[in-house]
Scaffold this active site. Sequence first.
Site, short mmCIF file in Angstrom:
data_model
loop_
_atom_site.label_atom_id
_atom_site.label_comp_id
_atom_site.label_asym_id
_atom_site.label_seq_id
_atom_site.Cartn_x
_atom_site.Cartn_y
_atom_site.Cartn_z
N CYS A 283 -4.12 5.64 6.25
CA CYS A 283 -5.20 6.37 5.56
C CYS A 283 -5.26 5.95 4.10
CB CYS A 283 -4.95 7.87 5.63
SG CYS A 283 -4.80 8.58 7.27
N ARG A 284 -4.10 5.93 3.47
CA ARG A 284 -4.05 5.59 2.04
C ARG A 284 -4.43 4.12 1.81
NH1 ARG A 284 -0.43 9.36 -0.42
NH2 ARG A 284 -1.02 8.43 -2.43
#
Length: 380
Positions: A283-284
């Site tokens: 996600c990051r």
Amino acid sequence: MKIKLLIFAALAPVIVAAQTPNFTITGKIGNLNKPAKIYLDYTSEGKGGSDSCELVNGAFKFSGNITGYASSRITLSREGIRDKEIYGTKGLGDVIYVNFGPENIRINSADSLYNAKWTGSKVYNEMKAFEKLVGPTVMTVHHNANVTINRATPEQQNDTLYFKALDKQVQAFRKSRGEKMLEFAKTNPNSYFALQSLSELVSGYSTKSDIALPIFNNLSEKLRLSYGGQGLYKLLNAHTVTALGAAAPNFTQNDVNGKPVSLSDFKGKYVLIEFWASWCSPCRAESPNLLKQYAAYKDKGFEILGVSVDGDKAKWVDAIKKDGLTWTQISDLKGWDNEARKVYGISGVPANFLISPEGKIIGSHLMGEVLNKKLAELLN
């Protein structure tokens, strides 16, 4: 009073038993000492835990309680900075993703967590046997690709054809793994990893419900009724609710300031509902691309609505700040029990849905260049 005391005395052994750890992970990584730390994050049947431990002459120990199998991420940081090891090492951090059970486990390695040998875990051995059949995890494939890139010559690192060839290899690994996981799920209806296979296929490979549902229905009753099984069942049926062209289910959660925000507040714009979490490295890793797309299209009727499946507000807010995310962020801070996640049938993050100005779902699981092309088609 005597009766109350007797009841309490009868309950006391149960209370003590409930607090007794049913798993331990003891290990030794070389001769590392402070500031080196090791971190454990795990979930089991919808409940999770997080712990950290300083290494003393390489030694560490974790303990806790789980129900059934646990999925975990274990991180070793020689600097004692977990976030840097996960997000700041270009995919070369000393991080592993493993399954374990209520067992007494031993980890040993002369140099790194990534190369550690596990003993005492039947579940870990099952996981490795499963990987031998279907191929390494996506995280392992990407780690190995990053190792290859790191070892490349300066000329190779500036050669687009080199990267295209490497990406082709990664996609071939993924395709092969997907095919083998589907076959494993068909032929091993009693295996926990059959359920894991279907969850990964539906979530990360966009395998359609009409293919996965009959295989799911053939799994053992124990697996179907487990927390993961119930979640997958909702996901398989949610595909009809969140099918392309369907009206996007509305939901309301609070932003970082405690103000309620609804999906319907964005009607009239293209909205990307981005499900993510502060602890989710993929996600990051997608954040820089989302920042570019948001900057390019926010004045052309495009919005992003971040929906976090975090349970810790401080970590959620810190991740928003560190990644420089400027779009609206909401969460009910229920962790993996996030209500919006259930409505949309998300079994893993990152995941997203693209919503039209009329409130219809026009795309899902759009990452990287796939998302970029879709937005360019709609907004350029």
